[in-house]
Design a protein around this motif. Sequence first.
Motif, PDB file in Angstrom:
ATOM      1  N   ASP A 202      31.440  42.683  42.208  1.00  0.00           N
ATOM      2  CA  ASP A 202      32.858  42.843  41.901  1.00  0.00           C
ATOM      3  C   ASP A 202      33.573  41.498  41.920  1.00  0.00           C
ATOM      4  O   ASP A 202      34.376  41.199  41.044  1.00  0.00           O
ATOM      5  CB  ASP A 202      33.523  43.802  42.897  1.00  0.00           C
ATOM      6  CG  ASP A 202      33.046  45.236  42.739  1.00  0.00           C
ATOM      7  OD1 ASP A 202      32.487  45.556  41.674  1.00  0.00           O
ATOM      8  OD2 ASP A 202      33.222  46.029  43.686  1.00  0.00           O
ATOM      9  N   ALA A 203      33.278  40.671  42.913  1.00  0.00           N
ATOM     10  CA  ALA A 203      33.915  39.355  43.015  1.00  0.00           C
ATOM     11  C   ALA A 203      33.524  38.470  41.834  1.00  0.00           C
ATOM     12  O   ALA A 203      34.367  37.781  41.259  1.00  0.00           O
ATOM     13  CB  ALA A 203      33.535  38.687  44.331  1.00  0.00           C
ATOM     14  N   VAL A 204      32.253  38.501  41.471  1.00  0.00           N
ATOM     15  CA  VAL A 204      31.780  37.680  40.352  1.00  0.00           C
ATOM     16  C   VAL A 204      32.400  38.165  39.044  1.00  0.00           C
ATOM     17  O   VAL A 204      32.813  37.375  38.205  1.00  0.00           O
ATOM     18  CB  VAL A 204      30.234  37.697  40.284  1.00  0.00           C
ATOM     19  CG1 VAL A 204      29.730  37.023  39.025  1.00  0.00           C
ATOM     20  CG2 VAL A 204      29.644  37.015  41.506  1.00  0.00           C
ATOM     21  N   THR A 205      32.480  39.476  38.887  1.00  0.00           N
ATOM     22  CA  THR A 205      33.079  40.041  37.675  1.00  0.00           C
ATOM     23  C   THR A 205      34.556  39.654  37.580  1.00  0.00           C
ATOM     24  O   THR A 205      35.036  39.296  36.503  1.00  0.00           O
ATOM     25  CB  THR A 205      32.919  41.573  37.657  1.00  0.00           C
ATOM     26  OG1 THR A 205      31.533  41.887  37.763  1.00  0.00           O
ATOM     27  CG2 THR A 205      33.478  42.183  36.393  1.00  0.00           C
ATOM     28  N   LYS A 206      35.263  39.691  38.696  1.00  0.00           N
ATOM     29  CA  LYS A 206      36.678  39.293  38.696  1.00  0.00           C
ATOM     30  C   LYS A 206      36.814  37.821  38.321  1.00  0.00           C
ATOM     31  O   LYS A 206      37.718  37.438  37.579  1.00  0.00           O
ATOM     32  CB  LYS A 206      37.311  39.546  40.061  1.00  0.00           C
ATOM     33  CG  LYS A 206      37.580  41.004  40.336  1.00  0.00           C
ATOM     34  CD  LYS A 206      38.177  41.208  41.710  1.00  0.00           C
ATOM     35  CE  LYS A 206      38.333  42.695  42.006  1.00  0.00           C
ATOM     36  NZ  LYS A 206      38.836  42.925  43.362  1.00  0.00           N
ATOM     37  N   LYS A 207      35.912  37.005  38.849  1.00  0.00           N
ATOM     38  CA  LYS A 207      35.926  35.571  38.527  1.00  0.00           C
ATOM     39  C   LYS A 207      35.689  35.366  37.031  1.00  0.00           C
ATOM     40  O   LYS A 207      36.360  34.564  36.386  1.00  0.00           O
ATOM     41  CB  LYS A 207      34.852  34.854  39.344  1.00  0.00           C
ATOM     42  CG  LYS A 207      34.825  33.364  39.167  1.00  0.00           C
ATOM     43  CD  LYS A 207      33.747  32.728  40.045  1.00  0.00           C
ATOM     44  CE  LYS A 207      33.646  31.252  39.805  1.00  0.00           C
ATOM     45  NZ  LYS A 207      32.582  30.633  40.599  1.00  0.00           N
ATOM     46  N   LEU A 208      34.737  36.127  36.476  1.00  0.00           N
ATOM     47  CA  LEU A 208      34.442  36.025  35.045  1.00  0.00           C
ATOM     48  C   LEU A 208      35.657  36.426  34.213  1.00  0.00           C
ATOM     49  O   LEU A 208      36.014  35.748  33.253  1.00  0.00           O
ATOM     50  CB  LEU A 208      33.239  36.906  34.689  1.00  0.00           C
ATOM     51  CG  LEU A 208      32.844  36.933  33.213  1.00  0.00           C
ATOM     52  CD1 LEU A 208      32.408  35.552  32.745  1.00  0.00           C
ATOM     53  CD2 LEU A 208      31.720  37.939  32.983  1.00  0.00           C
ATOM     54  N   VAL A 209      36.309  37.503  34.596  1.00  0.00           N
ATOM     55  CA  VAL A 209      37.498  37.966  33.866  1.00  0.00           C
ATOM     56  C   VAL A 209      38.597  36.902  33.931  1.00  0.00           C
ATOM     57  O   VAL A 209      39.266  36.632  32.928  1.00  0.00           O
ATOM     58  CB  VAL A 209      37.990  39.323  34.429  1.00  0.00           C
ATOM     59  CG1 VAL A 209      39.362  39.685  33.903  1.00  0.00           C
ATOM     60  CG2 VAL A 209      36.989  40.425  34.089  1.00  0.00           C
ATOM     61  N   ALA A 210      38.766  36.272  35.094  1.00  0.00           N
ATOM     62  CA  ALA A 210      39.788  35.228  35.230  1.00  0.00           C
ATOM     63  C   ALA A 210      39.466  34.043  34.327  1.00  0.00           C
ATOM     64  O   ALA A 210      40.359  33.499  33.650  1.00  0.00           O
ATOM     65  CB  ALA A 210      39.888  34.774  36.682  1.00  0.00           C
ATOM     66  N   MET A 211      38.200  33.643  34.293  1.00  0.00           N
ATOM     67  CA  MET A 211      37.813  32.514  33.434  1.00  0.00           C
ATOM     68  C   MET A 211      37.989  32.871  31.965  1.00  0.00           C
ATOM     69  O   MET A 211      38.434  32.036  31.163  1.00  0.00           O
ATOM     70  CB  MET A 211      36.366  32.098  33.716  1.00  0.00           C
ATOM     71  CG  MET A 211      36.206  31.354  35.020  1.00  0.00           C
ATOM     72  SD  MET A 211      34.552  30.684  35.267  1.00  0.00           S
ATOM     73  CE  MET A 211      33.578  32.153  35.493  1.00  0.00           C
ATOM     74  N   GLN A 212      37.662  34.092  31.593  1.00  0.00           N
ATOM     75  CA  GLN A 212      37.856  34.508  30.197  1.00  0.00           C
ATOM     76  C   GLN A 212      39.341  34.523  29.847  1.00  0.00           C
ATOM     77  O   GLN A 212      39.721  34.198  28.727  1.00  0.00           O
ATOM     78  CB  GLN A 212      37.219  35.880  29.961  1.00  0.00           C
ATOM     79  CG  GLN A 212      35.708  35.834  29.949  1.00  0.00           C
ATOM     80  CD  GLN A 212      35.067  37.207  29.920  1.00  0.00           C
ATOM     81  OE1 GLN A 212      35.633  38.185  30.381  1.00  0.00           O
ATOM     82  NE2 GLN A 212      33.853  37.258  29.381  1.00  0.00           N
TER      83      GLN A 212
END
Length: 182
Positions: free
Chosen positions: A35-45
Motif C-alpha cells: 500500500d505504501a509503495v503504491t501510494k508513492k507510485l501514485v504520487a510520483m505519477q
Amino acid sequence: MSDLNLRVSLTALDNATGPMRRAQEAARGLAGGMDAVTKKLVAMQGQQAAIGKLRTLQTSLKGTSNDLAVAKQRFDQLDRATKAGNLPQGTAAMKAHTKALRDAQKEVEKLTAKRRSEMDQLNRLRSSLNTAGITNLTQAEAALRTNIDRTTNAIKRQTQARAQAAKMAKTAAVLGGSGVAM
C-alpha cells in the motif's frame, strides 16, 4: 494417558500450523508495504502528470502570445488608418472598416484574457511543483521516470512474494490439516 495424548496432538498441531501462521503474517506484512509503495507510485505519477501539464501550458502560452502579437498588429494597423484619416470611401466601406476595428479590438481583449489565464495557471503549477521540490523540469522528469520504473519493479516483486507467501500458506494449511488428521 489421555492428557499425554492431548499434549502430543497439540504439539503436532502447533508444529504443523506454525509455518502457515508465519506465511500469513508475512503476506499481511507485504500487503501493508504494498500500500505504501503504491501510494508513492501514485504520487510520483501525479508529479509526472503535473510536469506534462506544465509543458503543455508553456506551449499553449507561446501560441497564445504569438496570436496576440498578430492580433495587436492588425488592430494597430486599422487604428492608425482611422487616426490618419486613410479611411475607405463610401458608407458600406466605412462600416466594414469600423466593424473590422471592433473585431480586432475584441480579438486582442480575448487573447489578452486567455494569455493572462494561462499565465496564472502556469504560475500556480510552477509554485506547486516548487513546493514539491521540483525546480529543474528536465532533471525531475528523468528522476521521476527512473523512480517510477524502480517502484513498479518493486511492486512486481512484492506481488510475486505475496503470491509465493499465499502458496506457502496454502501448503502449510494442507500439511496442518494432514497433521490434525493423523
